[in-house]
Motif scaffolding. Structure first.
Motif, PDB file in Angstrom:
ATOM      1  N   LYS B  20       0.827  -1.202   0.000  1.00  0.00           N
ATOM      2  CA  LYS B  20       0.000   0.000   0.000  1.00  0.00           C
ATOM      3  C   LYS B  20       0.867   1.261   0.000  1.00  0.00           C
ATOM      4  O   LYS B  20       0.615   2.198  -0.768  1.00  0.00           O
ATOM      5  CB  LYS B  20      -0.916  -0.009   1.225  1.00  0.00           C
ATOM      6  CG  LYS B  20      -1.917   1.114   1.238  1.00  0.00           C
ATOM      7  CD  LYS B  20      -2.868   0.970   2.403  1.00  0.00           C
ATOM      8  CE  LYS B  20      -3.631   2.264   2.605  1.00  0.00           C
ATOM      9  NZ  LYS B  20      -4.540   2.174   3.736  1.00  0.00           N
ATOM     10  N   ALA B  23       2.476   1.577  -3.435  1.00  0.00           N
ATOM     11  CA  ALA B  23       1.493   1.973  -4.458  1.00  0.00           C
ATOM     12  C   ALA B  23       1.111   3.447  -4.291  1.00  0.00           C
ATOM     13  O   ALA B  23       1.038   4.207  -5.265  1.00  0.00           O
ATOM     14  CB  ALA B  23       0.254   1.084  -4.375  1.00  0.00           C
ATOM     15  N   GLN B  24       0.898   3.837  -3.045  1.00  0.00           N
ATOM     16  CA  GLN B  24       0.507   5.217  -2.754  1.00  0.00           C
ATOM     17  C   GLN B  24       1.573   6.203  -3.250  1.00  0.00           C
ATOM     18  O   GLN B  24       1.274   7.181  -3.939  1.00  0.00           O
ATOM     19  CB  GLN B  24       0.330   5.347  -1.228  1.00  0.00           C
ATOM     20  CG  GLN B  24       0.046   6.738  -0.717  1.00  0.00           C
ATOM     21  CD  GLN B  24      -1.420   7.102  -0.879  1.00  0.00           C
ATOM     22  OE1 GLN B  24      -2.286   6.244  -0.772  1.00  0.00           O
ATOM     23  NE2 GLN B  24      -1.689   8.355  -1.163  1.00  0.00           N
ATOM     24  N   MET B  27       1.903   6.298  -7.040  1.00  0.00           N
ATOM     25  CA  MET B  27       0.794   7.065  -7.628  1.00  0.00           C
ATOM     26  C   MET B  27       1.105   8.559  -7.558  1.00  0.00           C
ATOM     27  O   MET B  27       0.917   9.291  -8.543  1.00  0.00           O
ATOM     28  CB  MET B  27      -0.497   6.752  -6.883  1.00  0.00           C
ATOM     29  CG  MET B  27      -1.702   7.538  -7.372  1.00  0.00           C
ATOM     30  SD  MET B  27      -3.166   7.244  -6.364  1.00  0.00           S
ATOM     31  CE  MET B  27      -2.814   8.313  -4.974  1.00  0.00           C
ATOM     32  N   VAL B  33      -0.811   2.512 -10.839  1.00  0.00           N
ATOM     33  CA  VAL B  33      -0.599   1.494  -9.808  1.00  0.00           C
ATOM     34  C   VAL B  33      -1.853   0.639  -9.613  1.00  0.00           C
ATOM     35  O   VAL B  33      -2.969   1.065  -9.909  1.00  0.00           O
ATOM     36  CB  VAL B  33      -0.253   2.135  -8.432  1.00  0.00           C
ATOM     37  CG1 VAL B  33       0.997   2.986  -8.528  1.00  0.00           C
ATOM     38  CG2 VAL B  33      -1.419   2.945  -7.877  1.00  0.00           C
ATOM     39  N   SER B  34      -1.623  -0.573  -9.145  1.00  0.00           N
ATOM     40  CA  SER B  34      -2.743  -1.379  -8.639  1.00  0.00           C
ATOM     41  C   SER B  34      -2.260  -2.158  -7.431  1.00  0.00           C
ATOM     42  O   SER B  34      -1.073  -2.475  -7.322  1.00  0.00           O
ATOM     43  CB  SER B  34      -3.275  -2.328  -9.719  1.00  0.00           C
ATOM     44  OG  SER B  34      -2.309  -3.302 -10.034  1.00  0.00           O
ATOM     45  N   TRP B  35      -3.182  -2.434  -6.533  1.00  0.00           N
ATOM     46  CA  TRP B  35      -2.869  -3.117  -5.264  1.00  0.00           C
ATOM     47  C   TRP B  35      -3.964  -4.135  -5.039  1.00  0.00           C
ATOM     48  O   TRP B  35      -5.122  -3.778  -4.859  1.00  0.00           O
ATOM     49  CB  TRP B  35      -2.846  -2.070  -4.153  1.00  0.00           C
ATOM     50  CG  TRP B  35      -2.632  -2.548  -2.754  1.00  0.00           C
ATOM     51  CD1 TRP B  35      -1.444  -2.638  -2.088  1.00  0.00           C
ATOM     52  CD2 TRP B  35      -3.629  -2.945  -1.802  1.00  0.00           C
ATOM     53  NE1 TRP B  35      -1.646  -3.074  -0.800  1.00  0.00           N
ATOM     54  CE2 TRP B  35      -2.972  -3.272  -0.597  1.00  0.00           C
ATOM     55  CE3 TRP B  35      -5.022  -3.070  -1.856  1.00  0.00           C
ATOM     56  CZ2 TRP B  35      -3.648  -3.718   0.534  1.00  0.00           C
ATOM     57  CZ3 TRP B  35      -5.704  -3.502  -0.724  1.00  0.00           C
ATOM     58  CH2 TRP B  35      -5.009  -3.813   0.461  1.00  0.00           C
ATOM     59  N   LEU B  36      -3.601  -5.413  -5.142  1.00  0.00           N
ATOM     60  CA  LEU B  36      -4.620  -6.466  -5.073  1.00  0.00           C
ATOM     61  C   LEU B  36      -4.273  -7.434  -3.945  1.00  0.00           C
ATOM     62  O   LEU B  36      -3.331  -8.217  -4.060  1.00  0.00           O
ATOM     63  CB  LEU B  36      -4.676  -7.204  -6.418  1.00  0.00           C
ATOM     64  CG  LEU B  36      -5.615  -8.403  -6.504  1.00  0.00           C
ATOM     65  CD1 LEU B  36      -7.070  -7.986  -6.356  1.00  0.00           C
ATOM     66  CD2 LEU B  36      -5.422  -9.131  -7.838  1.00  0.00           C
ATOM     67  N   PRO B  37      -5.026  -7.402  -2.856  1.00  0.00           N
ATOM     68  CA  PRO B  37      -4.687  -8.255  -1.711  1.00  0.00           C
ATOM     69  C   PRO B  37      -5.344  -9.626  -1.804  1.00  0.00           C
ATOM     70  O   PRO B  37      -6.362  -9.797  -2.482  1.00  0.00           O
ATOM     71  CB  PRO B  37      -5.314  -7.480  -0.549  1.00  0.00           C
ATOM     72  CG  PRO B  37      -6.565  -6.889  -1.160  1.00  0.00           C
ATOM     73  CD  PRO B  37      -6.229  -6.589  -2.601  1.00  0.00           C
ATOM     74  N   ILE B  59      -2.232  -0.158 -16.570  1.00  0.00           N
ATOM     75  CA  ILE B  59      -2.082  -1.530 -16.074  1.00  0.00           C
ATOM     76  C   ILE B  59      -3.250  -2.366 -16.578  1.00  0.00           C
ATOM     77  O   ILE B  59      -4.404  -2.057 -16.280  1.00  0.00           O
ATOM     78  CB  ILE B  59      -2.015  -1.547 -14.538  1.00  0.00           C
ATOM     79  CG1 ILE B  59      -0.745  -0.824 -14.075  1.00  0.00           C
ATOM     80  CG2 ILE B  59      -2.041  -2.981 -14.012  1.00  0.00           C
ATOM     81  CD1 ILE B  59      -0.731  -0.480 -12.606  1.00  0.00           C
ATOM     82  N   PRO B  62      -4.137  -6.650 -12.913  1.00  0.00           N
ATOM     83  CA  PRO B  62      -3.505  -6.420 -11.608  1.00  0.00           C
ATOM     84  C   PRO B  62      -3.007  -7.723 -10.976  1.00  0.00           C
ATOM     85  O   PRO B  62      -2.403  -7.699  -9.910  1.00  0.00           O
ATOM     86  CB  PRO B  62      -4.638  -5.818 -10.779  1.00  0.00           C
ATOM     87  CG  PRO B  62      -5.869  -6.403 -11.372  1.00  0.00           C
ATOM     88  CD  PRO B  62      -5.607  -6.629 -12.834  1.00  0.00           C
TER      89      PRO B  62
END
Lengths: 359, 181, 249
Positions: B20, B23-24, B27, B33-37, B59, B62
């Protein structure tokens, strides 16, 4: 307005509030719980209504009441909860009420699992509830698009007095991406929205001697009268099909030897795979329905280039939208399908392999 | 230019936060950006992982199948994800919790006793920031200054002591990474 | 000529479709009179049920919503929250409220929704043709309890006033009967109070009417009333179960 890194579940909630939604009723379920939690936190700050209902059944009926009162209202859930809302959605469609329903899909059938899936396509686009009705169904593929669809969904709902579903999935709900919000509705705009449905909705009688008696209703026991009502609905649906089809094309050209069709999360994985095979000089295009009802049958037919040997449909289900693709293609070229079920998301590598096999 | 990263570890080690923060910051530096948990019951004390993609291009997916960077805070994360690191890619792992390490020779491996460093700094919860520092020091995925600015505005008022420890952890990570260039 | 009684303003001109001897018409009239007497005609809206009173949306001369079976309290919640300046009532029968809609009634009561619920209990499903209701009495014969309600198999009738009175939030709960002119006068007072409390946004108000169904019970109207007095009233005790306005907790 600068970009904010946000989960899809939170972005759609924030965007709904900015679109003038001040009433939200729902029941917690994974993987959409951040949405209901965001509403619980934010609705009091905008003097809106948040109720955690006793069930999805109650929540959709609260929506029926609020929509019948002419106000922007939303509910959300994930697949099993959406099944429970189907009764209410049929009534809402029958009574021609505007509302927005978000489905953050998970694997099924039954309780299934909580991972991303696209198994509710049939339910969303072909019925789900009883009777002859249609939902307008928007299918986002990014957090930004998910958020943008909030105002789009409310506008469509108000314009056609029809329930609108945003058909997302666990990945779009849980994923964070940068999102840029449209400015929130101004007080003047909110006032305008509040008054747009006064000719038919439940509202205080300010008509003096011409006192109104509005009925929010889907019942009509006289078959001839009900027939006329349903024919009216069908006319409206035809109008929606004429005006509201939306799709995206990606890498479409005359060189395409394969045309992919995919929607939502699946379409992103397919795009990655197309980028990879393109490097090998293999030309593959993609058409992505942005709205899955009304469906872009004609557009799909039109983008099949002269060199296309195969239309390839990829979905995170056992093959649902592929039936609409077959209708669109009219047998002109073979239509193949590959998908993953049970909440398993295919990878770009897997799609790449499938595409390579076509050459 | 695209960097695909997976961060993995036990729930509670703060792997989601590594992704996170990166990514933050990325950005803010103008990247996509992408953030995939991973999500669900596995978050409750089990293993957690997050795929983070940072790119100058839009993107597409992700989902990361073949990471350029793997941050592994425990052995199961190496076992699960290290085989799919791209050849020439980077593995950053926590030697305190990865007794077997990784046998691959076609990747750069940075082994860091993150638990030890975090406890030296005085708080186990900055373990993930040691890892973040290594990522920053070894790749150009984000600038240290961007992250420092974010952490400062986020923590300075609420918990200045924790901010100091976090920044110390990141800097230690960066120092360690520099030894590998 | 002096007019001493007229159609309440809160009823439309639509003729009732109810069977001879049915008491829905009486209950409708009591509610309509209370709306008139409280001067609420321009600020009130109602929610009709599924059941014999399904066409109530045609009869009340205000905005009305027709709800799915049992969902009226949820629909009323939505309306009241969307239009807090209006006053909302539901009108429901025993199958609607005490069977399929149990969750909705219990939870709207528990939230203390500022609505009025009018509940007509005649111990049977009328519209679908005389099936067993959740309030059907022990040993009472219906088309789906043809040998009489067997309480060992299907349980006892549900007493809704008593059940809702276990909750903290409800403001006013009373069970009245429509079985005699004296009872109807008492019922009128209760309905008036519920509508007045509603007008004052005091909280959740609930009136249960003990009623009859001559058609499906297979009695003449007068016999039906007599049967209800002898059989329903001992089980469904009339009275005030909650009245926060009068200190009855």
């Amino acid at each position: 307005m600068s970009k904010i890194l946000m989960k899809g579940n939170e972005a759609i909630a924030e965007a709904a509030i900015r679109s003038g939604c001040r009433l939200y009723f729902a029941y917690p379920i994974t993987p959409q719980s951040e949405l209901i939690e965001y509403m619980a936190k934010m609705m009091p700050k905008v003097k809106g209504t948040f109720i955690q209902a006793e069930s999805e059944v109650a929540a959709i009926n609260m929506v029926y009441g609020a929509a019948g009162s002419g106000k922007r209202v939303m509910t959300s859930s994930s697949s099993p909860g959406i099944s429970l809302k189907m009764e209410g959605l049929s009534y809402i469609a029958g009574a021609e009420l505007p509302c927005v329903v978000v489905n953050v899909q998970r694997g099924g059938p039954g309780l299934g699992d909580i991972q991303p899936a696209q198994g509710d396509y049939f339910q969303a686009t072909k019925g789900g509830g009883h009777g002859d009705y249609r939902l307008i169904v928007l299918a986002p593929s990014s957090v930004q698009e998910f958020a943008d669809m909030a105002s789009e969904a409310f506008d469509l709902a108000d314009k056609y007095r029809n329930p609108v579903m945003i058909l997302a999935d666990g990945m779009l709900g849980q994923m964070m991406e940068p999102v840029e919000f449209k400015p929130a509705k101004t007080d003047a705009e909110l006032q305008e929205l509040a008054n747009q449905h006064l000719s038919w909705c439940i509202c205080p009688n300010e008509d003096g001697a011409k006192k109104h008696h509005h009925e929010i209703n889907s019942l009509e026991l006289d078959p001839q009268v009900l027939e006329q009502h349903v024919l009216g609905l069908l006319k409206k649906y035809a109008e929606i099909q004429k005006n509201e089809i939306r799709y995206e094309t990606y890498n479409i050209s005359d060189e395409n030897e394969v045309l992919c069709v995919a929607w939502g999360t699946a379409s992103r994985v397919v795009k990655s795979a197309i980028n990879e095979v393109q490097k090998q000089g293999k030309s593959v295009g993609l058409i992505r329905p942005i709205r899955v009802w009304p469906y872009p049958y004609e557009a799909i037919k039109q983008v099949i280039g002269k060199n296309v040997k195969k239309v390839y449909v990829f979905e995170l289900n056992s093959g649902q939208m592929v039936e609409d693709v077959k209708i669109a293609v009219e047998g002109k070229v073979p239509v193949d399908f590959w998908g993953k079920v049970g909440g398993v998301v295919f990878t770009p590598a897997e799609i790449k392999e499938k595409l390579e096999e076509c050459f | 230019m695209t960097t695909e990263m997976i961060c993995a570890g036990f729930g509670g080690q703060g792997v989601l936060t590594i992704g996170k923060f990166i990514a933050q910051a990325a950005m803010q530096e103008g990247k996509n950006v992408s953030w995939l948990p991973s999500y669900g019951p596995e978050m409750r004390g089990g293993t957690a992982n997050v795929s983070t993609v940072v790119s100058t291009e839009p993107i597409a997916s992700p989902i990361v199948s073949f990471p350029d960077v793997l941050v592994a805070l425990n052995q199961p994360s190496i076992d699960k994800f290290a085989p799919s690191i791209r050849p020439g890619g980077l593995l950053i792992y926590n030697t305190n919790m990865c007794p077997r390490g990784c046998k691959r020779e076609d990747i750069t491996k940075i082994a860091v006793p993150m638990n030890d460093i975090a406890s030296e700094i005085g708080s186990m919860i900055v373990l993930n920031m040691v890892a973040t520092g290594v990522v920053i020091g070894k790749t150009d995925i984000i600038k240290y200054e961007t992250l420092e600015g974010n952490l400062t505005s986020f923590m300075q008022e609420k918990n200045p002591d924790l901010l100091t420890k976090n920044l110390a952890a990141i800097k230690r990570g960066i120092e360690i990474a520099k030894q590998y260039t | 000529m002096e007019i001493i009684a007229k159609r309440p303003e809160a009823l439309t001109k639509e003729p009732f479709h109810y069977c001879p001897g049915c008491m829905h018409g009486v209950a409708h009239r009591l509610i309509a009179e209370a709306i008139d007497e409280n001067g609420l005609i321009n600020q009130i809206a109602g929610v009709a049920p599924v059941g014999c009173a399904v066409f109530a949306y045609k009869y009340f001369n205000c905005d009305m919503a027709e709800a799915a079976h049992g969902r009226a309290p949820a629909v009323a919640t939505g309306i009241k929250r969307a239009r807090p300046d209006m006053h909302i009532f539901t009108y429901q029968g025993d199958g609607d409220l005490a069977a399929i809609g149990t969750a909705e009634i219990v939870h709207s009561a528990n939230r203390g929704e500022k609505i009025s619920v009018f509940f007509v209990n005649n111990a049977i499903y009328g519209m679908t043709g005389g099936q067993m209701a959740p309030t059907t009495l022990p040993n009472m014969k219906t088309t789906t309890s043809p040998y009489g309600r067997n309480v060992d198999d299907i349980g006892y009738p549900i007493r809704m006033c008593e059940l809702l009175a276990t909750l903290v939030a409800p403001y006013y709960i009373e069970r009245v009967s429509l079985l005699s002119p004296a009872d109807i006068i008492r019922a009128k007072k209760a309905v008036n109070k519920a509508i007045r409390y509603n007008k004052e946004n005091r909280g959740f108000t609930f009136i249960e009417f003990i009623s009859t169904c001559p058609t499906n019970w297979g009695y003449e109207p007068e016999q039906a009333r007599q049967w209800a007095k002898e059989n329903m009233l001992p089980f469904f005790k009339l009275g005030v179960y909650r009245d926060k306005g009068e200190g009855v907790e």
